[in-house]
Motif scaffolding. Structure first.
Motif, mmCIF file in Angstrom:
data_model
loop_
_atom_site.group_PDB
_atom_site.id
_atom_site.type_symbol
_atom_site.label_atom_id
_atom_site.label_comp_id
_atom_site.label_asym_id
_atom_site.label_seq_id
_atom_site.Cartn_x
_atom_site.Cartn_y
_atom_site.Cartn_z
ATOM 1 N N ASP A 668 0.838 -1.204 0.000
ATOM 2 C CA ASP A 668 0.000 0.000 0.000
ATOM 3 C C ASP A 668 0.876 1.258 0.000
ATOM 4 N N LEU A 669 1.920 1.230 0.775
ATOM 5 C CA LEU A 669 2.830 2.368 0.849
ATOM 6 C C LEU A 669 3.494 2.634 -0.496
ATOM 7 N N SER A 670 3.880 1.573 -1.197
ATOM 8 C CA SER A 670 4.593 1.737 -2.472
ATOM 9 C C SER A 670 3.743 2.439 -3.533
ATOM 10 N N GLN A 671 2.437 2.453 -3.371
ATOM 11 C CA GLN A 671 1.577 3.105 -4.355
ATOM 12 C C GLN A 671 1.858 4.606 -4.486
ATOM 13 N N LYS A 704 4.513 -11.488 -14.045
ATOM 14 C CA LYS A 704 3.985 -10.576 -15.074
ATOM 15 C C LYS A 704 3.142 -9.472 -14.414
ATOM 16 N N LYS A 705 2.335 -9.837 -13.439
ATOM 17 C CA LYS A 705 1.524 -8.832 -12.737
ATOM 18 C C LYS A 705 2.412 -7.840 -11.990
ATOM 19 N N TRP A 706 3.476 -8.357 -11.417
ATOM 20 C CA TRP A 706 4.387 -7.461 -10.717
ATOM 21 C C TRP A 706 5.044 -6.480 -11.695
ATOM 22 N N GLN A 707 5.440 -6.974 -12.848
ATOM 23 C CA GLN A 707 6.010 -6.073 -13.860
ATOM 24 C C GLN A 707 4.989 -5.007 -14.279
ATOM 25 N N ASP A 708 3.753 -5.425 -14.440
ATOM 26 C CA ASP A 708 2.704 -4.457 -14.799
ATOM 27 C C ASP A 708 2.544 -3.398 -13.712
ATOM 28 N N TYR A 709 2.660 -3.824 -12.455
ATOM 29 C CA TYR A 709 2.544 -2.869 -11.359
ATOM 30 C C TYR A 709 3.715 -1.882 -11.376
ATOM 31 N N ASN A 944 -6.051 -4.802 -6.262
ATOM 32 C CA ASN A 944 -5.802 -3.417 -6.640
ATOM 33 C C ASN A 944 -5.946 -3.184 -8.139
ATOM 34 N N GLY A 945 -6.640 -4.121 -8.797
ATOM 35 C CA GLY A 945 -7.001 -3.921 -10.187
ATOM 36 C C GLY A 945 -5.871 -4.055 -11.164
ATOM 37 N N LEU A 946 -4.796 -4.718 -10.756
ATOM 38 C CA LEU A 946 -3.635 -4.841 -11.651
ATOM 39 C C LEU A 946 -3.556 -6.264 -12.179
ATOM 40 N N THR A 947 -4.571 -6.656 -12.901
ATOM 41 C CA THR A 947 -4.599 -7.986 -13.505
ATOM 42 C C THR A 947 -4.287 -7.864 -14.981
#
Length: 948
Positions: A668-671, A704-709, A944-947
């Motif tokens: 949450d903080l990293s956002q 892949k999701k982490w890269q998208d984030y 968090n909608g990052l699919t």
């Protein structure tokens, strides 16, 4: 058992007390021996047996006995750069400290020329002396033992004369040869040195321990086409009829053997004289000097030398200072007094291809080595267990000077990015060590040149600086330098000077030794937990030992301090905007402290470790974490100091890994990073978030999701900085390079397309001037990663043809970005061939490949299969430990752990021993992180909608 054997055993038992207490003379105790063995007919045989036992006892030690100490070296070297040979003669003037019938000194890989005229002992000024009856080399301990026919006299002064031969190998240790190709495509050779820590003994017989300082009078004979340099200026020079030159150098002040240096080369130079009259020269291959690449380092050295003379209150003591760029050099820099040697990347700057990163490296290294002219050369640690007194202090003070000379770099802010994080990562392991570490074997000396010595050492000195204040800090160091000039010290002598300075100012409540012992004599560091009582406006502050894997606490070595520290706690709050309780010093005897938050409201956040000055992490109660998170995600996020913004991400993710905080708080903080444009904050956060990237398996949905984030976070920053090559401020340029690199690495389509396009244009035109210098690392890596064999082979050819070491460094990294394992195998094989890749760069190739997702397993397998090559090539310095560290940093599976354990079982690991221990421990911790957090990360990304 026969009678003779019984008598021998009885005699040895009788002599044990004598042997335990004998001082200095271990070869001649004839009268005592005669008294004990007078009844034995075989007196001579027994005497020989006991002498052998005594000799064996001497040679088992790592240290010299100091029965004699050196006063002066008269060293003469004939360096032949055609035959790659050295003929040498040294006369060492020694003083006898304790009567003895032997002299023990160091010699390694030297051929001693024997005979009466070649190996002699003489009393000074014609005085009488014993005769050398025999000598022997002992390669394991690197000793040269001279046996005498009688005792040296206490306080007597003698001259030891030794002739020797040597070979100029390319091993990059001791006295060795380097080479380069000049502008006429001709290979040119040079002879150079690297003596730290134990290399001087490979150049000439000597008393090779840091405390055994002496004066040096050096003479070098060489072919006339070259010039010779040493620590001191040339006093006189003679041309010989055979086309050789004899250079006699001025006598040096007292100094340690490891900072003696000489270079024979065809280098040219650019120079100036400082306001205090010191001649400074930057020397390098002629083409580099002609192209103006020594100008920046020269100007920087002039300014920073002047600054340090004022800061330390001690003038630079030598008449000249040479800084030489060596084509083949194993370290960034080496602080030889008056003749500092550098790898070319750390000294030569191309103003025609401006780069903030290149300038940063040079300013770091040059400043670091110049601080050593005082901390290390002027005052030296007594033994290698105190090497942090050189390197830790220097790694901090270098930034104070560089911050004055190059204020735009904001070196103090960068300190947290470049120093704290790496030190904390290493020091959160059970396999870490204290800053002060006893040394029992030669291989342990090289182990000390690590992140704990340099980075944690620097961190605790910075913390001391802020605890005592600027005035006391400078006064303590000035007193220390003046009191111990040309001498050797231990850390307690430094603490004593700081405490005295405090007392002189009327401050008697802080004993510096007591405080610093908790940081230097035990490993690790604390996490400070701030738990607030929102109704009373107070907070409880507690400390505990922070470990990457909290479950291994039972394996922590014992500590007399119980893993408690004197902790300077600083807090700030939203309502005041200023520090509160900055002077709170938690003591190791106190588990908790209660602090009044000076009116902070229940909805005001509290922030600990302001500007991350203290070497500790900070944890909070859940509500305070939420207050900080919400504030950082608001438009007022810049109310939080820039260093703390990045440090909060780092602390949160580290605490989550140690199961001290739910990882969703950290995520949450990293956002907030979508708002961040500071290079310093981003770099701190990036290092922490890269850890997650390294743990997740390539090709999985979660990765892949982490890269998208990550793309989501970096895109606004990337869009703001763009691809411009317009000159901007230092921090802005560093931020642009970081944003582009991170965007391309995580697959941002625009970034990848631009990088590929720029690279393709280079391939078409054979000209890369259109690629911004600051973005070359990202462009080359991205294009090769997303390309194929043709891109890699093109880059390989460009590497072979590159005219600058900076361009070669970009390409070395880029070539490791290939995804094809066959290509990477070829690259690794190339790295072993010094005709294709300089030997000193072989370490970079395997590290670069091992740090990439595609190269993780491949680099490890190649390292295992070629262990003998890496161990032999890099065993004399700490490089092999750094290789182990980098190629195992992604290890996070049971198979990885199995491979490490199998490889290290019953194997001699030398200076990489601790690095392998840390790799095993880190791998176990990474496995646990996957078990505890991987599912939580995936769930958080989905929520968090990052699919996809």
């Amino acid at each position: 058992m026969d009678t003779t054997a019984e008598l021998e055993i009885l005699l040895l038992l009788c002599l044990l007390p004598l042997l335990k207490n004998v001082e200095g003379n271990l070869f001649s105790r004839r009268q005592t021996l005669a008294d004990i063995s007078h009844s034995l007919d075989d007196f001579e045989e027994v005497e020989q047996m006991l002498a052998w036992k005594r000799e064996e006892q001497i040679l088992q030690s790592t240290r010299l006995p100091n029965n004699v100490v050196p006063l002066h070296y008269d060293l003469r070297l004939e360096v032949d750069l055609q035959k790659f040979s050295v003929l040498g003669h040294v006369t060492i003037t020694v003083r006898c400290v304790a009567p003895s019938s032997y002299i023990l000194l160091h010699a390694d890989k030297l051929e001693i020329v024997g005979g009466d005229s070649r190996l002699r002992l003489q009393g000074q000024d014609g005085g009488s002396s014993p005769t050398i009856t025999s000598w022997s080399l002992h390669s394991k301990k690197q000793f040269l033992l001279l046996k005498l026919d009688g005792d040296l006299t206490k306080d007597g002064v003698y001259n030891v004369k030794i002739h020797f031969k040597n070979v100029l190998s390319d091993h990059q240790f001791g006295l060795y040869r380097s080479s380069y190709i000049n502008e006429n495509n001709r290979k040119r050779y040079l002879a150079t040195t690297q003596f730290e820590a134990t290399g001087a003994r490979q150049a000439f017989p000597c008393f090779d321990e840091p405390a055994l300082k002496a004066k040096f009078k050096i003479t070098i004979l060489h072919q006339a086409e070259y010039r010779a340099m040493s620590n001191m200026p040339v006093e006189r020079s003679f041309k010989r009829e055979n086309g050789w030159v004899t250079d006699h150098f001025m006598t040096s002040p007292k100094m340690s053997t490891y900072v003696v240096a000489f270079v024979v080369s065809d280098f040219t130079s650019v120079g100036l004289k400082t306001r205090s009259g010191v001649e400074i020269n930057v020397l390098a291959r002629p083409s580099a000097i002609a192209e103006g690449k020594g100008t920046y380092a020269l100007d920087f050295s002039d300014k920073i030398l002047t600054y340090f003379e004022g800061y330390f209150g001690v003038p630079y003591p030598l008449p000249k200072l040479d800084l030489a760029a060596i084509p083949d050099f194993p370290a960034a820099g080496q602080e030889n007094w008056g003749l500092i040697l550098f790898e070319e990347l750390a000294l030569l700057y191309d103003a025609k291809a401006p780069s903030a990163k290149a300038k940063l490296k040079i300013s770091h290294v040059v400043s670091h080595e110049l601080v050593h002219m005082w901390f290390g050369d002027w005052v030296t640690m007594k033994w290698w267990d105190g090497i942090w007194l050189n390197e830790g202090i220097t790694s901090y003070i270098e930034r104070l000077g560089a911050d004055v000379v190059e204020p735009d770099m904001k070196m103090i802010d960068l300190f947290t990015c470049e120093v704290y994080e790496k030190a904390m990562a290493k020091d959160s392991l059970v396999s870490s060590r204290p800053v002060y570490q006893p040394v029992h074997r030669l291989s342990e000396i090289d182990e000390l040149f690590d992140d704990i010595t340099y980075l944690k050492g620097a961190s605790v000195i910075r913390m001391l600086h802020h605890s005592v204040g600027e005035k006391i800090f400078r006064k303590g160091f000035q007193n220390y330098l003046q009191k111990y000039a040309y001498g050797s010290t231990v850390q307690d002598q430094l603490w004593e000077e700081f405490t005295k300075a405090l007392v002189e100012q009327g401050q008697t409540d802080l004993n510096v030794k007591s405080m610093m012992d908790t940081w230097v004599l035990q490993m690790g560091y604390p996490v400070i937990t701030v738990t607030r009582d929102y109704s009373s406006g107070k907070a409880e502050v507690a400390q505990q030992h922070f470990l990457k894997d909290a479950s291994v606490t039972t394996k922590v070595p014992g500590s007399k301090f119980g893993y408690r520290w004197y902790v300077p706690v600083s807090l700030t709050t939203k309502s005041t905007g200023t520090e509160i309780h900055n002077n709170l010093l938690m003591r190791p005897t106190t588990d908790t402290e209660i602090i009044d938050l000076n009116g902070a409201g229940a909805e005001d956040w509290i922030l600990g470790n302001v500007d991350r000055v203290g070497f500790y992490r900070v944890n909070y109660d859940s509500k305070n974490w939420r207050l900080l998170i919400n504030h950082l995600k608001s438009d007022q996020f810049e109310d939080v100091p820039v260093v703390n913004r990045g440090a909060l991400v780092d602390d949160a993710l580290s605490l989550a890994g140690a199961s001290m905080l739910d990882i969703t708080f950290a995520l949450d903080l990293s956002q907030y990073l979508v708002r961040e444009r500071s290079y310093v904050a981003w770099d701190l956060a990036k290092e922490a978030m890269d850890y997650i990237s390294s743990i997740l398996d390539r090709g999985t949905d979660t990765y892949k999701k982490w890269q998208d984030y990550m793309v989501h976070l970096i895109t606004p920053f990337y869009s703001d900085v763009g691809w411009t090559d317009v000159e901007v401020a230092f921090q802005e340029e560093m931020g642009q390079a970081l944003a582009v690199k991170l965007a391309c690495l995580n697959g941002l389509s625009d970034c990848v397309a631009r990088a590929k396009s720029l690279f393709a244009r280079w391939m078409d035109t054979q000209d890369n001037s259109h690629i911004p210098e600051r973005l070359k690392t990202a462009v080359y890596c991205t294009a090769i990663s997303h390309g194929g064999k043709s891109e890699w082979e093109f880059a390989w050819q460009r590497y072979q043809q590159a005219s600058t070491v900076v361009e070669q460094s970009y390409l070395l990294n880029g070539l490791a970005c290939a995804q094809d394992t066959d290509i990477l195998k070829t690259y690794l094989e190339h790295s072993k061939d010094s005709k294709l890749i300089r030997k000193q760069y072989a370490k970079h190739v395997i590290k670069y490949i091992g740090m990439k997702k595609a190269g993780k397993s491949l680099a490890w397998e190649f390292f295992v299969d070629n262990w003998d090559f890496y161990f032999k090539t890099f065993s004399d310095i700490s490089t092999i430990a750094k290789i182990v560290d980098k190629i195992t940093e992604q290890f996070s599976t049971d198979k990885d752990l199995e491979n490490l354990l199998a490889f290290t079982k019953d194997r001699e690991l030398g200076s990489a021993t601790r690095a392998f221990q840390q790799a095993i421990e880190s791998t176990r911790a990474n496995i646990k992180w996957r078990q505890n957090n991987q599912d939580k990360v995936e769930k958080w990304l989905e929520e968090n909608g990052l699919t996809d």
